[in-house]
Write an enzyme that holds these catalytic residues in place. Structure first.
Site, PDB file in Angstrom:
ATOM      1  N   THR A 206      31.997  39.991  10.372  1.00  0.00           N
ATOM      2  CA  THR A 206      31.710  40.587   9.063  1.00  0.00           C
ATOM      3  C   THR A 206      31.370  39.543   8.003  1.00  0.00           C
ATOM      4  OG1 THR A 206      34.070  40.539   8.594  1.00  0.00           O
ATOM      5  CG2 THR A 206      33.181  42.625   9.421  1.00  0.00           C
TER       6      THR A 206
ATOM      7  N   LYS B 289      33.417  47.522  -3.636  1.00  0.00           N
ATOM      8  CA  LYS B 289      33.425  47.598  -2.173  1.00  0.00           C
ATOM      9  C   LYS B 289      34.861  47.548  -1.660  1.00  0.00           C
ATOM     10  CE  LYS B 289      30.968  43.947  -2.281  1.00  0.00           C
ATOM     11  NZ  LYS B 289      30.159  42.741  -2.075  1.00  0.00           N
TER      12      LYS B 289
ATOM     13  N   GLY C 291      28.779  41.006   2.145  1.00  0.00           N
ATOM     14  CA  GLY C 291      28.565  41.168   0.699  1.00  0.00           C
ATOM     15  C   GLY C 291      27.184  40.674   0.280  1.00  0.00           C
TER      16      GLY C 291
END
Ligand SMILES: Cc1ncc(COP(=O)(O)OP(=O)(O)O)c(N)n1
Ligand SMILES: Cc1ncsc1CCOP(=O)(O)O
Ligand SMILES: [Mg+2]
Length: 524
Positions: A235, A202, A239
């Protein structure tokens, strides 16, 4: 652990309905077990996993590995649970509750990591998704160095997919510098060599990029996912949420690539919905994994009213062509459906409103009885009047957001796009799919710019929506389109290849069987 094929087989397993002793029908829901840490702020960890899986319709059980004290400022404390009690939780769930997929998050000690590996050997599951949580997005270190060796030597070889961020990928590779997209490609291949079946590196932290770039490597092909970055402070937990969504989609029966794509779509939707949310005063806020339940705009637009596979062979009518060959719209549509067309669009530019509506109503009946969606080109009024399944509009037609307001959440909206900006807008405005072209020169649509196979490829790779290719596509070149094998490309839309022909039935059959052959050979 499961390969992609095994993961597919979970579909049958997960949705299996059995008749119980009392004659009632019983249903086993798809089931993800998350093995992760608790986040007191509920943006990440166990709390994020439960919300994400629940939103995707998947049952989620939880084994807590550590309790953390954290908020939007950072991580104030980590309290790992005793190994024997992590083992007890694992045994309780895995021995009894028919878990399909295990997803791992924070594993705060090598001991806990080993307990997990032993449990998975004793109670195998269909797939293992490993989010190698070592460094939080806020920069806090969440796993000791000995755990790093455990990831590398013991857990990754068992994983169906591992999803490191840049810092974690670098740590797994002994501190390798990862600064460019080329570095990410290299890292994905190196991590693959550690044993997982698939790797998703990522690139959210990649400097100097306006796009968010992720690299997916399945051992054969590297896929680059590139989407414009959503500007938000919220954010924290991306993940965990992404890995949980991958696990949830696998539990529902998706292939690995589709699971990753769906998961990315979910996270982007959540970030978009939550971008202005204010919780806490620290630098990084949580986002809302339950967004689909809260805003109609995010709930139903991409709901179950539309199956992207229906774009496989998309027949678009043309009044002039059918007239030239002496047939009416309704006969042409019937022949196309009999030949294997999977979606129909009535594109009757010169028809009078009354004639168009009459033909649309007749076609609706045929389409409905064959379970083939019927779309209307440009004319939202005709679509509403005949209760068509949806509308296809272009960049200079009624804007998608307005069409959505008129048609409601349960109709299909397609929009023509040539550029990445248009594709992004299409998604934000609530379209269901993109018509991309002209791929090749065509005389069916005047003054249409040809974007070529490269233009199609670029748009498909960036799109968050399924794409159908259009423009000059026929038997001789359909292979070169579908063999691009790009994510999101679901089929071809054709006008003259079917309708500027003597026999619509024969031509549709022929094109359909060609597409079937291509998809069989690209899947083999
Ligand atoms: C599937 C599909 N893709 C693109 C188009 C073109 O739509 P538009 O740009 O609005 O042009 P017209 O068809 O209205 O001339 C389409 N019709 N279908
Ligand atoms: C409607 C449309 N939009 C872009 S190209 C095109 C025409 C496609 O027609 P054909 O399949 O005959 O090339
Ligand atoms: Mg139009």
């Amino acid at each position: 652990m499961a390969t992609v094929k095994n993961a597919l087989s979970t579909r049958t397993f997960s949705v299996l309905a059995t008749v119980g002793n009392n004659g009632n029908c019983k249903r086993k829901p798809p089931h993800v077990l998350t093995v992760a840490g608790s986040d007191s702020g509920a943006g990440a960890g166990i709390q994020a996993d439960l919300k994400a899986c629940g939103s995707l319709g998947v049952y989620c059980s939880s084994v807590v590995t550590a309790v953390t004290a954290q908020n939007t400022v950072g991580v104030q404390g980590v309290h790992p649970l005793p190994e024997h009690f992590v083992a007890a939780q694992l045994r309780s769930v895995l021995s009894d509750m028919e878990v399909d997929v295990v997803k791992t998050g924070m594993l705060p000690s090598i001991g806990i990591l080993r307990v997990l590996c032993e449990s998975l050997k004793e109670f195998p599951v269909q797939a293992l998704v490993v989010d190698p949580v070592m460094v939080s997005t806020s920069g806090d270190v969440l796993a000791g160095t000995s755990t790093l060796d455990g990831f590398r030597d013991e857990l990754l070889p068992m994983a169906d997919i591992v999803t490191p961020n840049l810092k974690e990928a670098a740590a797994l590779l002994g501190g390798l510098r990862l600064e460019t997209v080329a570095d990410m490609h290299h890292a994905a291949r190196c991590i693959y060599n550690l044993g997982p079946k698939n790797v998703l590196v990522k690139g959210g932290d990649l400097p100097d990029t306006s796009d968010a770039i992720d690299i997916f490597f399945d051992g054969k092909q590297c896929h680059e996912f590139r989407v414009p970055r959503i500007k938000t402070r919220n954010t924290h937990g991306t993940g965990c949420t992404l890995a949980s969504c991958i696990a949830a989609e696998l539990a529902k029966g998706s292939s690995m690539l589709l699971a990753v794509q769906e998961a990315k779509r979910f996270v982007e939707g959540a970030l978009l919905y939550s971008r202005d949310m204010v919780i806490g005063s620290g630098p990084q806020g949580p986002f809302d994994q339950l967004y689909k339940f809260k805003d109609q705009a995010f709930t139903s637009y991409r709901g179950e009213h539309f199956d992207p596979n229906s774009l496989f062979l998309y027949a678009v009518t043309d009044w002039r062509m059918n007239k030239k060959w002496g047939r009416g719209i309704v006969d042409a549509v019937k022949a196309a459906i009999d030949g294997g067309a999977t979606i129909i669009q009535l594109r009757e530019k010169e028809a009078k409103t009354g004639d168009f509506l009459g033909a649309a109503e007749a076609c609706k009946k045929i389409c409905q009885s064959n379970h083939v969606p019927l779309l209307i080109n440009d004319r939202v009024d005709i679509a509403l009047a005949c209760d068509a399944d949806g509308v296809h509009v272009g960049q200079s037609d009624m804007p998608v957001s307005k069409v959505r307001k008129l048609l409601g959440p349960n109709k299909i909206i397609g929009v023509s796009c040539k550029t990445l900006e248009q594709a992004e807008r299409a998604w934000v405005d609530g379209a269901d799919y993109i018509g991309c072209g002209g791929v090749f020169p065509t005389s069916t649509k005047e003054n249409n710019i040809t974007i070529g196979l490269d233009g199609l490829k670029a748009l498909c790779s960036a799109s968050k929506l399924p794409v159908v290719a259009i423009g000059g596509i026929k038997k001789g070149n359909a292979g070169s389109v579908m063999e691009l094998g790009v994510p999101n490309l679901k089929g071809i839309a054709v006008v003259s290849a079917l309708f500027d022909q003597q026999c619509v039935l024969t031509e549709t059959r022929c094109l359909h069987s060609l597409l079937m052959d291509i998809s069989a050979s690209t899947m083999a």
